[in-house]
Design an enzyme around this catalytic site. Structure first.
Site, PDB file in Angstrom:
ATOM      1  N   CYS A 371       0.793  -1.233   0.000  1.00  7.31           N
ATOM      2  CA  CYS A 371       0.000   0.000   0.000  1.00  7.31           C
ATOM      3  C   CYS A 371       0.826   1.284   0.000  1.00  7.31           C
ATOM      4  O   CYS A 371       0.465   2.233  -0.727  1.00  7.31           O
ATOM      5  CB  CYS A 371      -1.010  -0.006   1.138  1.00  7.31           C
ATOM      6  SG  CYS A 371      -0.409  -0.571   2.729  1.00  7.31           S
ATOM      7  N   ARG A 400       7.390 -11.191   5.200  1.00  6.96           N
ATOM      8  CA  ARG A 400       7.089 -10.970   6.615  1.00  6.96           C
ATOM      9  C   ARG A 400       7.821 -12.014   7.443  1.00  6.96           C
ATOM     10  O   ARG A 400       7.784 -13.209   7.117  1.00  6.96           O
ATOM     11  CB  ARG A 400       5.583 -11.018   6.872  1.00  6.96           C
ATOM     12  CG  ARG A 400       4.836  -9.949   6.089  1.00  6.96           C
ATOM     13  CD  ARG A 400       3.355  -9.984   6.300  1.00  6.96           C
ATOM     14  NE  ARG A 400       2.696  -9.062   5.376  1.00  6.96           N
ATOM     15  CZ  ARG A 400       1.380  -8.967   5.223  1.00  6.96           C
ATOM     16  NH1 ARG A 400       0.578  -9.756   5.929  1.00  6.96           N
ATOM     17  NH2 ARG A 400       0.865  -8.108   4.362  1.00  6.96           N
ATOM     18  N   GLN A 418       0.698 -11.202  -2.920  1.00  8.23           N
ATOM     19  CA  GLN A 418      -0.683 -10.775  -2.699  1.00  8.23           C
ATOM     20  C   GLN A 418      -1.310 -10.305  -4.002  1.00  8.23           C
ATOM     21  O   GLN A 418      -0.652  -9.662  -4.823  1.00  8.23           O
ATOM     22  CB  GLN A 418      -0.739  -9.622  -1.697  1.00  8.23           C
ATOM     23  CG  GLN A 418      -0.340 -10.001  -0.288  1.00  8.23           C
ATOM     24  CD  GLN A 418      -0.475  -8.809   0.648  1.00  8.23           C
ATOM     25  OE1 GLN A 418       0.024  -7.725   0.379  1.00  8.23           O
ATOM     26  NE2 GLN A 418      -1.173  -9.001   1.761  1.00  8.23           N
ATOM     27  N   ASP A 420      -3.128  -7.731  -4.648  1.00  9.81           N
ATOM     28  CA  ASP A 420      -3.379  -6.564  -3.817  1.00  9.81           C
ATOM     29  C   ASP A 420      -3.943  -5.410  -4.638  1.00  9.81           C
ATOM     30  O   ASP A 420      -3.399  -5.079  -5.700  1.00  9.81           O
ATOM     31  CB  ASP A 420      -2.055  -6.127  -3.178  1.00  9.81           C
ATOM     32  CG  ASP A 420      -2.236  -5.541  -1.803  1.00  9.81           C
ATOM     33  OD1 ASP A 420      -3.381  -5.506  -1.319  1.00  9.81           O
ATOM     34  OD2 ASP A 420      -1.230  -5.126  -1.213  1.00  9.81           O
ATOM     35  N   HIS A 549      -8.401  -0.751   0.958  1.00  3.16           N
ATOM     36  CA  HIS A 549      -7.428  -1.838   0.768  1.00  3.16           C
ATOM     37  C   HIS A 549      -8.226  -3.103   0.455  1.00  3.16           C
ATOM     38  O   HIS A 549      -9.198  -3.411   1.138  1.00  3.16           O
ATOM     39  CB  HIS A 549      -6.617  -2.090   2.046  1.00  3.16           C
ATOM     40  CG  HIS A 549      -5.847  -0.913   2.535  1.00  3.16           C
ATOM     41  ND1 HIS A 549      -4.477  -0.870   2.529  1.00  3.16           N
ATOM     42  CD2 HIS A 549      -6.253   0.268   3.065  1.00  3.16           C
ATOM     43  CE1 HIS A 549      -4.064   0.276   3.046  1.00  3.16           C
ATOM     44  NE2 HIS A 549      -5.126   0.975   3.380  1.00  3.16           N
TER      45      HIS A 549
END
Length: 687
Positions: A371, A400, A418, A420, A549
């Site tokens: 993001c 992560r 992702q 995303d 999101h």
């Protein structure tokens, strides 16, 4: 069996309890059940806190009964069963020291310090002792310690409990340890012999508990493992025993059947058997590599998603895997998620000829989120209201740092991609855009064969959030309205939101009834403010966009694992790595099948011919085990008739299908992305 879905069950109505009266006594005149799945095991007060039936309010108060079949009811049964487990262990193994014993999803555990690890025979003996305790009907009675000193004196022989007493007030209320200590009074629960009224066993605990052990109708111990006090490997080594408990025997049997089926479907095992992916030690924990078979499935998943996103008006972007630390300082991720990020890379330092540093280096981080970079794309030039909603989409790989004990195949990895998207819109567009996003998510999940959903609404955690209370209330109200209007069931997830805004999670059930969190939709009024994002409104003024999101799969790797387990390895033909395998009855008939395969390949179908030296029946077994949806057989009659015979995974067969028709049937089945497996009945219906 009472198959009550906790999301749909009608919980008994609240009732009023006079001051000085035990809840259970006030409840008796209501004639609520005390046996079976509907038995009331505890109550919930006006603040949502669970209380024992023996609880006596200081002032008149209202309480809601909690039946055994609800998730709250099961949790209380399971925690009470953990106490019975600990009592049984100390009876079977005198001198055992107690750790903690919370309820967890679908079960419970208790940690112990013992001289030797528990064996399977030990678990059988412990379970037998537990059944005797449960049958005796011991009462659970709450007792308040006069002081921490009194508790310490009583627990002097229990070093781990003693540490919790001494640390009281410093325990995170959301941790498992809070089950033992909690807030307010320091309490213990005594197990009382119903015949003699003597205390049989006690445990430091904040509760609540079921009235008696007879409210544990069905349980079993499942396994034991090593553990560490407070999860720290530098602390004492313990042994953990896991178990599960349910509101009746049939529900327990149903759960055990599901576990057995889940073991067969474990994506890690299927990944090896079907040659889909692996986790090489040389690369590191939680970092998967996809083999050719797995990469094809992944490619098909991505390509279909990509097509659908383009149709829905999304714009594709691409961002790097690493960035300067300043970006995540600005976004707030370093403040809230630093422990979940990989350590920084120190780069860009400059030195003179003597090796002296003339310019300090900078920290770079592998990105845990996409993001902030999408915000930079939005902010790369001036934006007009005419461009909104602007939907930016990326297959973005993030990293992560999950602890080694948390990493679990593809479902909890350290590096994953992702799907995303971040949507920037005006306030007037927000509700319609959220509605469209939710509809898009559900329709796309259905494309992959998932069709049983409910929604979860995650709200603010006051300790881990940014932004004003007013913004959070507005955001949550809008999301709740959109979720309710979808017609899907909505359940609360108090304090489960990310730090920047509330979210809706789409929960999907798989083929064996397990629930998986899939897509998330998060509303964000905060990051646009932190990045000073703005657009030009119709009146020429500058306004701040609202940010949504949205991750549909969550991660491609995790969604891959969910589909692999949902289909038990037998992917639908459009996703299957190998869609067609030709199997000649004898070597002489292989050229005929090679011609069929050539036609299929022209139609975009993944097809091949097995020309190995194996006998035909062995080839059929091999490719059935390999989950290939279409097997085409050819013998002398088929060659003469320019035909093939279909063989399917369920063992059914259709003989003598003309080649042109067979090619059309297969190509159409794949092209239409049908999620059921082909079979004699299904193909016959299309001829």
């Amino acid at each position: 069996m009472t198959n009550v879905d906790p999301r749909q069950a009608e919980v008994p109505a609240p009732f009023t309890v006079p001051a000085g009266t035990a809840v259970g006594a006030a409840m008796r005149e209501l004639e609520l059940p005390n046996k079976g799945p509907e038995a009331i095991v505890c109550v919930k007060d006006a603040e949502g806190e669970l209380k024992d039936l023996s609880h006596v309010p200081d002032a008149e108060a209202e309480f809601t009964p909690v039946p055994a079949y609800t998730e709250d009811g099961r949790s209380v049964i399971r925690h009470s069963c953990a106490h019975v487990l600990a009592q049984a262990v100390q009876l079977e193994f005198p001198g055992t020291k107690l750790g903690i014993g919370p309820a967890i999803d679908n079960g419970f555990y208790y940690d112990f310090q013992v001289a030797e690890p528990f064996t399977p025979e030990d678990l059988k003996a412990i379970e037998k002792r537990m059944k005797k305790i449960i049958k005796s009907g011991q009462r659970f009675e709450r007792r308040v310690y006069a002081s921490t000193e009194a508790a310490a004196e009583e627990l002097a022989d229990e070093p781990f409990k003693l540490e919790l007493v001494r640390d009281k007030g410093n325990v995170d209320p959301d941790s498992d340890e809070a089950t033992e200590v909690g807030a307010g009074d320091l309490t213990a629960y005594d197990n009382i012999n119903p015949r003699t009224n003597e205390i049989e066993w006690s445990d430091l605990c904040r509760g609540p508990h079921i009235p008696t052990t007879r409210y544990i109708p069905a349980f079993t111990l499942t396994r034991s493992s090593a553990a560490y006090w407070r999860g720290d490997q530098d602390n004492a080594g313990l042994q953990r025993i896991y178990g599960t408990a349910w509101e009746d025997k049939e529900k327990l049997e149903e759960y055990q059947t599901m576990l057995a089926e889940a073991e067969k479907r474990d994506h890690r095992r299927l990944g090896t058997e079907l040659d889909l992916f692996s986790f090489p030690d040389e690369i590191g924990s939680g970092l998967p590599v996809f083999h050719p078979n797995g990469a094809i499935v992944r490619l098909e998943m991505e390509e279909h998603s990509r097509r659908r996103h383009l149709e829905a008006g999304y714009s594709f972007v691409n961002t790097p895997h690493a960035t300067k630390a300043d970006l995540f300082e600005k976004s707030g991720h370093l403040g809230f998620y630093k422990e979940g990020m990989f350590p920084p890379l120190q780069l860009d330092a400059e030195y003179d000829d003597d090796g002296n540093e003339t310019k300090p280096g900078q920290d770079y981080y592998l990105k845990p989120m996409n993001c902030p970079m999408h915000n930079l794309i939005f902010d790369s030039r001036g934006r007009s209201y005419r461009e909104l909603p602007l939907r930016l989409f990326e297959f973005g790989t993030v990293y992560r740092y999950e602890k080694s004990g948390v990493v679990h195949g593809l479902t909890r990895a350290r590096g994953f991609t992702q799907d995303d998207a971040h949507i920037y819109c005006t306030e007037d567009q927000l509700e319609e855009e959220l509605t469209t996003v939710l509809e898009f998510i559900i329709s796309l999940l259905k494309d992959y064969g998932l069709d049983d959903f409910y929604l979860e609404l995650s709200t603010r955690d006051p300790k881990k959030s940014v932004g004003s209370e007013e913004i959070w209330e507005t955001s949550t109200e809008i999301l709740e309205r959109v979720a309710t209007n979808s017609g899907l069931d909505l359940v609360p997830d108090p304090e489960g939101a990310a730090f920047y805004g509330p979210k809706i999670s789409v929960q999907a059930k798989d083929a064996i009834g397990r629930t998986w969190q899939m897509s998330t939709v998060q509303l964000d009024f905060n990051l646009p403010e932190r990045f000073d994002l703005e657009y030009t409104a119709p009146d020429g003024s500058k306004k701040q966009p609202i940010m949504i999101h949205r991750a549909l799969f969550g991660s491609i790797e995790r969604f891959f694992a969910v589909l692999l387990e949902h289909y038990a390895g037998a992917f639908p033909a459009w996703l299957a790595p190998q869609q067609v395998m030709g199997i000649p009855v004898a070597e002489d008939f292989a050229p005929h099948l090679e011609g069929v395969v050539a036609e299929l390949r022209k139609r975009g179908v993944r097809a091949d011919v097995d020309v190995s030296d194996d006998r035909m029946q062995k080839k059929i077994r091999n490719h059935t085990t390999g989950k290939i949806p279409f097997m085409l057989l050819a013998g002398g009659r088929d060659v003469e008739a320019d035909a093939v015979s279909f063989r399917f995974l369920d063992g059914t067969q259709i003989n003598g299908v003309p080649v042109a028709e067979a090619v059309d049937l297969i190509a159409d089945w794949v092209g239409e992305r049908i999620n059921e497996q082909p079979s004699e009945e299904a193909i016959a219906a299309r001829r």
